[in-house]
Design a protein around this motif. Structure first.
Motif, PDB file in Angstrom:
ATOM      1  N   GLU A 125     -19.930  46.518 -39.099  1.00  0.00           N
ATOM      2  CA  GLU A 125     -20.461  45.247 -38.627  1.00  0.00           C
ATOM      3  C   GLU A 125     -19.843  44.892 -37.288  1.00  0.00           C
ATOM      4  N   ASN A 126     -20.598  44.187 -36.492  1.00  0.00           N
ATOM      5  CA  ASN A 126     -20.100  43.572 -35.269  1.00  0.00           C
ATOM      6  C   ASN A 126     -20.250  42.073 -35.493  1.00  0.00           C
ATOM      7  N   SER A 127     -19.137  41.390 -35.712  1.00  0.00           N
ATOM      8  CA  SER A 127     -19.152  39.977 -36.086  1.00  0.00           C
ATOM      9  C   SER A 127     -18.881  39.089 -34.891  1.00  0.00           C
ATOM     10  N   ARG A 128     -19.523  37.936 -34.880  1.00  0.00           N
ATOM     11  CA  ARG A 128     -19.338  36.947 -33.810  1.00  0.00           C
ATOM     12  C   ARG A 128     -18.518  35.777 -34.341  1.00  0.00           C
ATOM     13  N   PHE A 129     -17.542  35.363 -33.546  1.00  0.00           N
ATOM     14  CA  PHE A 129     -16.640  34.286 -33.913  1.00  0.00           C
ATOM     15  C   PHE A 129     -16.636  33.218 -32.822  1.00  0.00           C
ATOM     16  N   LEU A 130     -16.474  31.967 -33.234  1.00  0.00           N
ATOM     17  CA  LEU A 130     -16.351  30.844 -32.311  1.00  0.00           C
ATOM     18  C   LEU A 130     -15.075  30.081 -32.629  1.00  0.00           C
ATOM     19  N   ARG A 131     -14.458  29.524 -31.585  1.00  0.00           N
ATOM     20  CA  ARG A 131     -13.287  28.689 -31.821  1.00  0.00           C
ATOM     21  C   ARG A 131     -13.735  27.234 -31.824  1.00  0.00           C
ATOM     22  N   ASP A 132     -13.330  26.512 -32.859  1.00  0.00           N
ATOM     23  CA  ASP A 132     -13.596  25.091 -32.981  1.00  0.00           C
ATOM     24  C   ASP A 132     -12.242  24.395 -32.931  1.00  0.00           C
ATOM     25  N   GLY A 133     -11.912  23.823 -31.771  1.00  0.00           N
ATOM     26  CA  GLY A 133     -10.574  23.263 -31.601  1.00  0.00           C
ATOM     27  C   GLY A 133      -9.559  24.391 -31.595  1.00  0.00           C
ATOM     28  N   GLU A 134      -8.655  24.357 -32.552  1.00  0.00           N
ATOM     29  CA  GLU A 134      -7.620  25.397 -32.656  1.00  0.00           C
ATOM     30  C   GLU A 134      -7.955  26.447 -33.706  1.00  0.00           C
ATOM     31  N   GLN A 135      -9.104  26.327 -34.353  1.00  0.00           N
ATOM     32  CA  GLN A 135      -9.435  27.236 -35.459  1.00  0.00           C
ATOM     33  C   GLN A 135     -10.602  28.153 -35.107  1.00  0.00           C
ATOM     34  N   TRP A 136     -10.402  29.453 -35.333  1.00  0.00           N
ATOM     35  CA  TRP A 136     -11.482  30.420 -35.208  1.00  0.00           C
ATOM     36  C   TRP A 136     -12.335  30.368 -36.462  1.00  0.00           C
ATOM     37  N   LEU A 137     -13.659  30.518 -36.286  1.00  0.00           N
ATOM     38  CA  LEU A 137     -14.596  30.534 -37.401  1.00  0.00           C
ATOM     39  C   LEU A 137     -15.540  31.714 -37.260  1.00  0.00           C
ATOM     40  N   TYR A 138     -15.885  32.320 -38.388  1.00  0.00           N
ATOM     41  CA  TYR A 138     -16.886  33.378 -38.420  1.00  0.00           C
ATOM     42  C   TYR A 138     -18.243  32.726 -38.258  1.00  0.00           C
ATOM     43  N   LEU A 139     -19.077  33.236 -37.321  1.00  0.00           N
ATOM     44  CA  LEU A 139     -20.399  32.678 -37.119  1.00  0.00           C
ATOM     45  C   LEU A 139     -21.485  33.539 -37.754  1.00  0.00           C
ATOM     46  N   THR A 140     -21.558  34.802 -37.341  1.00  0.00           N
ATOM     47  CA  THR A 140     -22.638  35.656 -37.833  1.00  0.00           C
ATOM     48  C   THR A 140     -22.348  37.123 -37.533  1.00  0.00           C
ATOM     49  N   ALA A 141     -23.102  37.978 -38.205  1.00  0.00           N
ATOM     50  CA  ALA A 141     -23.049  39.415 -37.914  1.00  0.00           C
ATOM     51  C   ALA A 141     -24.095  39.718 -36.859  1.00  0.00           C
ATOM     52  N   LEU A 142     -23.681  40.401 -35.803  1.00  0.00           N
ATOM     53  CA  LEU A 142     -24.620  40.817 -34.766  1.00  0.00           C
ATOM     54  C   LEU A 142     -25.343  42.087 -35.173  1.00  0.00           C
ATOM     55  N   GLY A 143     -24.790  42.785 -36.118  1.00  0.00           N
ATOM     56  CA  GLY A 143     -25.406  44.012 -36.612  1.00  0.00           C
ATOM     57  C   GLY A 143     -24.566  44.606 -37.726  1.00  0.00           C
ATOM     58  N   THR A 144     -25.220  45.144 -38.737  1.00  0.00           N
ATOM     59  CA  THR A 144     -24.537  45.816 -39.839  1.00  0.00           C
ATOM     60  C   THR A 144     -25.240  47.114 -40.154  1.00  0.00           C
ATOM     61  N   ARG A 145     -24.508  48.026 -40.764  1.00  0.00           N
ATOM     62  CA  ARG A 145     -25.113  49.246 -41.298  1.00  0.00           C
ATOM     63  C   ARG A 145     -24.246  49.785 -42.396  1.00  0.00           C
TER      64      ARG A 145
END
Length: 130
Positions: free
Chosen positions: A110-130
């Motif tokens: 998987e290639n996962s996308r993460f965003l930072r909200d304030g001081e915390q990183w959050l998992y957003l979505t998978a850009l691709g899986t196999r």
């Protein structure tokens, strides 16, 4: 050997309690997208639904997580990353998560996308899986 003293499932070689266990217990937050990825892999390995939901972006978070009791997550290999550092607001982590189920080995890429909200990183979505 108790989970506390075992090596962390994320593959750093550190004891679980001092590595991802601190994040799972809420004593610390992931400093980078990769650290969050590793801690989420460990959360799947120890079936920590609360942590997984807490670190999932609210726009894409499911209401619950179903764990397969016959599946055992065995290793994590980080293949690459973009952004996701101390000064970034977003990043990606590409990885291979290996597991064993029904006596068979398998893997999820998987290639996962993460965003930072304030001081915390959050998992957003998978850009691709196999």
């Amino acid at each position: 050997m108790s989970r506390k003293n075992r090596a962390c499932p994320c593959g750093t070689g550190e004891p679980y309690a001092e590595c991802c266990g601190r994040l799972h217990r809420g004593e610390a937050t992931a400093a980078t997208a990769e650290q969050l990825m590793r801690s989420r892999f460990s959360a799947f390995a120890v079936a920590d639904e609360e942590y997984l939901l807490r670190t999932w972006h609210p726009d894409t978070r499911p209401p619950s997580i179903e764990f397969d009791p016959g599946q055992r997550w065995t290793s994590l290999e980080i293949l690459g990353r973009t952004g996701g550092g101390l000064l970034h607001r977003e990043g990606t982590v590409e990885f291979v998560a290996r597991y064993r189920i029904g006596g068979q080995d398998g893997e999820m890429r998987e290639n996962s996308r993460f965003l930072r909200d304030g001081e915390q990183w959050l998992y957003l979505t998978a850009l691709g899986t196999r």
